[in-house]
Design an enzyme around this catalytic site. Structure first.
Site, short mmCIF file in Angstrom:
data_model
loop_
_atom_site.label_atom_id
_atom_site.label_comp_id
_atom_site.label_asym_id
_atom_site.label_seq_id
_atom_site.Cartn_x
_atom_site.Cartn_y
_atom_site.Cartn_z
CB THR A 156 -20.31 23.35 -9.54
OG1 THR A 156 -20.66 22.48 -10.50
CG2 THR A 156 -18.88 23.42 -9.36
CB CYS A 177 -19.83 25.12 -16.27
SG CYS A 177 -21.37 24.16 -15.73
C1 UDX Z 1 -19.02 22.25 -19.33
C2 UDX Z 1 -18.21 20.99 -19.00
O1 UDX Z 1 -17.84 20.43 -20.43
C3 UDX Z 1 -19.07 19.84 -18.40
O2 UDX Z 1 -18.50 18.73 -17.89
C4 UDX Z 1 -19.63 20.70 -16.91
O3 UDX Z 1 -20.21 19.89 -16.01
C5 UDX Z 1 -20.58 21.92 -17.41
O4 UDX Z 1 -19.73 22.73 -17.94
P1 UDX Z 1 -20.87 23.02 -21.06
O5 UDX Z 1 -20.50 24.39 -20.55
O6 UDX Z 1 -22.35 22.86 -21.42
O7 UDX Z 1 -20.09 21.91 -20.36
O8 UDX Z 1 -20.26 23.23 -22.59
P2 UDX Z 1 -18.56 22.66 -23.40
O9 UDX Z 1 -19.12 21.81 -24.49
O10 UDX Z 1 -17.89 22.06 -22.28
O11 UDX Z 1 -18.01 24.15 -24.03
C6 UDX Z 1 -17.95 25.38 -23.24
C7 UDX Z 1 -17.27 26.31 -23.72
O12 UDX Z 1 -16.19 25.91 -24.43
C8 UDX Z 1 -18.10 26.79 -24.84
O13 UDX Z 1 -18.13 28.32 -25.08
C9 UDX Z 1 -17.58 26.08 -26.14
O14 UDX Z 1 -17.86 26.82 -27.34
C10 UDX Z 1 -15.97 26.22 -25.84
N1 UDX Z 1 -15.25 25.44 -26.34
C11 UDX Z 1 -15.22 23.92 -26.01
C12 UDX Z 1 -14.36 25.82 -27.32
O15 UDX Z 1 -14.02 27.02 -27.51
N2 UDX Z 1 -13.45 24.83 -27.80
C13 UDX Z 1 -13.26 23.39 -27.49
O16 UDX Z 1 -12.63 22.70 -28.05
C14 UDX Z 1 -14.31 22.99 -26.63
#
Ligand code: UDX
Length: 434
Positions: A122, A262
């Protein structure tokens, strides 16, 4: 095709392995000799469900090769992906591109024939232009710079790679779209959208996507605060709102605060880019603030649940930022555990991925290697991460104490069921009576 992935973190290793699985020859390069040694001896270097099996299969087929020799790998490849880390600079929201630029220089020095250089890491808007300038400075003409951001979630990276919603390719020279289309054809055949645009647009699409998802989460988290005060269940709101196809139901789950490698980094990176261009991205800035504030909200609630924190046994179930990963980056537990331990609580934690270096030096904090032993005699159990193994626990049987409370930051349990079992249960955005 012959590909080279520079950097064997989540992005490089998952993408490289999946590309090899399509029959390409992939050289995965890393400076870290220990990591490369481990990969060459069949050991795993990251916790990602399903990854080790695909690595083994393709390594055995000699399609997936691990090396520290960047020069050789670059020379043997047609397409080179930069997959190195792009952290924030210390005490700043600015993205640190030193690993990207250092990789670029090494690639330029090594390459003798025509190459396609792709940024998968990124990178802020305009990074491709800066890379092009470096190439010009070295008087190389036959290296084309393209942006092809990744959208892989930790814990679901293989699935996300194999079934992407879209593949974004940004180039200022449309003749290269054909080459990338060929590389991604197995995914396009399964229905993935192949979206081509300018290089700068592709760079921004990645930041915009992550910042928008972080905004959705933050929006629902703030509404959860309102629900707690107004005797409403946030789950009904998520469902009612999310059923509108213009809004969509995903990333509308209220929780502790978003974390990971991320969202925190990319929201800050985007706000900084705005500042650079003289544009006030006020929504993104307010999302960052709201998410930071939220981390301390839970400790306030714990005070209300326990009245006093000193000498209370508080057991965490899960400490990583999400399940199916061992990643601790920007996990809310990093704020909560030190705070509670400093105030005299006896904190224990269990996580399926084992003990964490982050808590090693904290007095009053201990890793316990089983759910039952961790929770036994706890005054408060905190459900921090939604691992499957935490979803059907018999709290009365495992805690064994007469009076205890549960604070569920992921809303894993049914309110009525907890009431029926006479368990003092608190969750997020639901009628709680803190
Ligand atoms: C993210 C993006 O989804 C992905 O496309 C990108 O390339 C990298 O960053 P990631 O960080 O692995 O992926 O996890 P993700 O499942 O997106 O969750 C990120 C955060 O949001 C976590 O802390 C998760 O617990 C939180 N989350 C996610 C929520 O609190 N509520 C939700 O509904 C979804």
């Amino acid at each position: 095709m012959k590909l080279c992935m520079i950097g064997t973190g989540y992005v490089g290793l998952v993408s490289g392995t999946c590309f090899a699985d399509f029959g390409n020859t992939v050289y995965c390069v890393d400076r870290d000799t220990y990591k490369i040694k481990k990969l060459n001896s069949g050991g795993s270097v990251i916790f990602e469900p399903g990854l080790d099996e695909i690595i083994k299969k393709n390594f055995k087929a000699k399609r997936l090769l691990f090396t520290t020799n960047l020069k050789k790998a670059v020379q043997k490849s047609d397409i080179i992906f930069i997959c190195v880390g792009t952290p924030n600079k210390k005490k700043s929201d600015q993205v640190d591109l030193k690993y990207v630029f250092s990789a670029v220089k090494e690639i330029i020095k090594a390459s003798k024939s025509k190459k396609i250089l792709i940024t998968k890491s990124t990178v802020p808007v305009g990074t491709g232009d800066k890379i092009e300038k470096i190439i010009k400075k070295f008087r190389k003409k036959n290296i084309e710079v393209i942006s092809n951001p990744e959208f892989l979630r930790e814990g679901e990276a293989i699935r996300d790679f194999r079934f992407p919603d879209r593949i974004v390719v940004g180039s200022n020279n449309s003749k290269y779209f054909k080459v990338l289309k060929k590389l991604y054809q197995p995914l396009i055949n399964k229905g993935a959208k192949f979206f081509t645009t300018s290089r700068r647009s592709a760079e921004l699409i990645k930041y915009a996507s992550n910042a928008f998802l972080a905004t959705k989460i933050t929006f629902i988290n703030e509404l959860a605060n309102l629900c707690e005060k107004s005797n409403i269940n946030i789950e009904d709101i998520s469902l009612g709102m999310g059923s509108d196809s213009r809004i969509g139901s995903r990333f509308l789950r209220a929780g502790p605060a978003y974390g990971g490698s991320c969202f925190p980094k990319d929201t800050k990176g985007l706000a900084f880019t705005g500042k650079n261009f003289g544009v006030n991205l006020s929504i993104v800035k307010s999302v960052i603030r709201s998410n930071n504030d939220r981390k301390m909200l839970h400790t306030q609630n714990i005070k209300k649940i326990l009245r006093t924190i000193k000498n209370k046994k508080i057991a965490f179930l899960g400490v990583t930022f999400k399940p199916n990963t061992d990643d601790m980056r920007d996990s809310v537990s990093l704020n909560m555990i030190p705070y509670l331990a400093r105030r005299g609580a006896k904190v224990t934690y269990y996580d399926p991925t084992g003990s964490k270096e982050n808590f090693a030096k904290i007095k009053n904090c201990e890793f316990v290697d089983s759910i039952n032993d961790n929770c036994m005699n706890a005054d408060l159990v905190i459900l921090h991460t939604e691992w499957d193994e935490f979803k059907s626990l018999e709290f009365k049987k495992i805690i064994k104490k007469k009076k205890f409370s549960i604070y569920d930051l992921r809303n894993l349990y049914n309110l009525e069921e907890m009431k029926r079992k006479n368990i003092r249960y608190f969750s997020v955005g639901r009628p709680n009576h803190f």
